[in-house]
Scaffold this active site. Structure first.
Site, PDB file in Angstrom:
ATOM      1  N   HIS A  52       0.836  -1.210   0.000  1.00  0.00           N
ATOM      2  CA  HIS A  52       0.000   0.000   0.000  1.00  0.00           C
ATOM      3  C   HIS A  52       0.865   1.251   0.000  1.00  0.00           C
ATOM      4  O   HIS A  52       0.602   2.201  -0.744  1.00  0.00           O
ATOM      5  CB  HIS A  52      -0.921  -0.004   1.216  1.00  0.00           C
ATOM      6  CG  HIS A  52      -1.532   1.326   1.525  1.00  0.00           C
ATOM      7  ND1 HIS A  52      -2.382   1.992   0.661  1.00  0.00           N
ATOM      8  CD2 HIS A  52      -1.398   2.137   2.620  1.00  0.00           C
ATOM      9  CE1 HIS A  52      -2.762   3.140   1.215  1.00  0.00           C
ATOM     10  NE2 HIS A  52      -2.175   3.256   2.381  1.00  0.00           N
ATOM     11  N   HIS A  78       3.347   7.609   5.738  1.00  0.00           N
ATOM     12  CA  HIS A  78       2.125   8.304   6.158  1.00  0.00           C
ATOM     13  C   HIS A  78       1.336   7.590   7.242  1.00  0.00           C
ATOM     14  O   HIS A  78       0.546   8.221   7.951  1.00  0.00           O
ATOM     15  CB  HIS A  78       1.240   8.593   4.939  1.00  0.00           C
ATOM     16  CG  HIS A  78       0.522   7.401   4.386  1.00  0.00           C
ATOM     17  ND1 HIS A  78       1.049   6.595   3.408  1.00  0.00           N
ATOM     18  CD2 HIS A  78      -0.704   6.883   4.660  1.00  0.00           C
ATOM     19  CE1 HIS A  78       0.193   5.641   3.108  1.00  0.00           C
ATOM     20  NE2 HIS A  78      -0.892   5.791   3.854  1.00  0.00           N
ATOM     21  N   GLU A  82       0.265   6.672  12.971  1.00  0.00           N
ATOM     22  CA  GLU A  82      -1.103   6.229  13.270  1.00  0.00           C
ATOM     23  C   GLU A  82      -1.182   4.749  13.603  1.00  0.00           C
ATOM     24  O   GLU A  82      -1.939   4.344  14.494  1.00  0.00           O
ATOM     25  CB  GLU A  82      -2.004   6.542  12.076  1.00  0.00           C
ATOM     26  CG  GLU A  82      -3.458   6.172  12.271  1.00  0.00           C
ATOM     27  CD  GLU A  82      -4.298   6.588  11.087  1.00  0.00           C
ATOM     28  OE1 GLU A  82      -5.193   5.814  10.688  1.00  0.00           O
ATOM     29  OE2 GLU A  82      -4.064   7.688  10.549  1.00  0.00           O
ATOM     30  N   ASP A  83      -0.411   3.914  12.910  1.00  0.00           N
ATOM     31  CA  ASP A  83      -0.607   2.469  12.984  1.00  0.00           C
ATOM     32  C   ASP A  83       0.530   1.688  13.627  1.00  0.00           C
ATOM     33  O   ASP A  83       0.473   0.455  13.688  1.00  0.00           O
ATOM     34  CB  ASP A  83      -0.836   1.910  11.573  1.00  0.00           C
ATOM     35  CG  ASP A  83      -2.172   2.338  10.996  1.00  0.00           C
ATOM     36  OD1 ASP A  83      -3.074   2.688  11.771  1.00  0.00           O
ATOM     37  OD2 ASP A  83      -2.309   2.335   9.760  1.00  0.00           O
ATOM     38  N   ASP A 142      -3.366   8.448  -0.967  1.00  0.00           N
ATOM     39  CA  ASP A 142      -3.624   7.413   0.036  1.00  0.00           C
ATOM     40  C   ASP A 142      -5.031   6.852  -0.137  1.00  0.00           C
ATOM     41  O   ASP A 142      -5.230   5.630  -0.201  1.00  0.00           O
ATOM     42  CB  ASP A 142      -3.442   8.016   1.428  1.00  0.00           C
ATOM     43  CG  ASP A 142      -3.849   7.073   2.545  1.00  0.00           C
ATOM     44  OD1 ASP A 142      -3.676   5.852   2.397  1.00  0.00           O
ATOM     45  OD2 ASP A 142      -4.346   7.576   3.571  1.00  0.00           O
TER      46      ASP A 142
END
Length: 203
Positions: A52, A78, A82-83, A142
Site C-alpha cells: 500500500h 504516512h 497512526e498504525d 492514500d
C-alpha cells in the site's frame, strides 16, 4: 489501476526513469523504516502493508506527476505514527520537519474516552479542507490506493460506507487538483452501485 510497484526494487527501477532527481537512498531508508515499523501488518485484503505504501508513491509519481522528494518520503511514512509505535518526533528526526508536518496532517487522532470515534473521524476529514497542497496530494493518493479495488474489501458494508465517505469528503478535496479530480470522478462512476444498488460496472 495501480499496484505494479509491489516491492522496493521495482519501485526504485521505475523512479530512476520517472523521477531521477529523487534520492533512491533516502526513499529507500524511508521504506526500510516503514517496513520495520509496520512489521507483519496486513491490509484488509491480506496483502503486505508495504505494498500500500509503495502504491501511494506510485500514484503520486505515475499518476499525479509528483517529484517532490519530501512528499514521496511522506507517502512511504504516512501511516507509521497512526498504525505503529513510532512517533512524529522520530519521523522528524530521521526525515526532516516537512515530512513530520505532512505525516502529522494525515494521522487520524485517537478519540478520547468521552468522544464518539465516528465524530472524531469526521472532524479529521473536515480538517483536511485547510491542509497545505502537499497534504491534499498525499491524502488523495492514500485514499485512491485504498479505494481503487474497493470490491475486494472483505466486508460489504465497509465497501458501502467507504464509498459514501470518499464521495462526501475526498471527492470535493480533489476538485481543481490536477489528475485527481478526473481519477476520482471516474472511480465514483465505476463504484456507483455501492451508493444506489445499481448493478456493478463491468468495465
Amino acid at each position: 489501476m495501480f499496484g505494479a510497484w509491489h516491492d522496493w526494487d521495482t519501485a526504485r527501477r521505475h523512479l530512476a526513469v520517472l523521477a531521477p532527481e529523487v534520492s533512491a537512498q533516502r526513499l529507500g531508508e524511508a521504506v526500510a523504516f516503514a517496513e520495520e515499523a509496520h512489521g507483519d501488518q496486513k491490509r484488509p485484503a491480506g496483502e503486505p502493508y508495504v505494498e500500500h505504501l509503495l502504491e501511494v508513491v506510485e500514484i503520486l509519481v505515475s499518476g499525479a506527476g509528483v517529484h517532490d522528494e519530501d512528499l514521496l518520503v511522506s507517502a512511504v511514512l504516512h501511516d507509521v505514527v497512526e498504525d505503529t509505535d513510532r512517533t512524529a518526533e522520530e519521523v522528524g528526526e530521521r526525515f526532516g520537519p516537512r515530512v513530520e508536518e505532512w505525516v502529522g496532517w494525515v494521522t487520524k487522532p485517537n478519540p478520547e474516552a468521552h468522544e464518539d470515534p465516528a465524530e472524531v473521524r469526521d472532524r479529521y476529514l473536515l480538517s483536511l479542507r485547510s491542509a497545505p497542497p502537499e497534504v491534499l496530494l498525499l491524502k488523495l493518493a492514500d485514499r485512491f490506493s485504498n479505494v481503487q479495488r474497493l470490491d475486494t474489501h472483505p466486508r460489504p458494508e465497509k465497501r458501502r460506507s467507504y464509498y459514501r465517505e470518499t464521495c462526501r469528503h475526498l471527492v470535493p478535496l480533489a476538485a481543481g487538483v490536477p489528475w485527481f479530480e478526473a481519477a476520482f470522478e471516474e472511480w465514483r462512476e465505476f463504484y456507483r452501485h455501492l451508493e444506489d444498488g445499481a448493478p456493478p460496472a463491468t468495465a
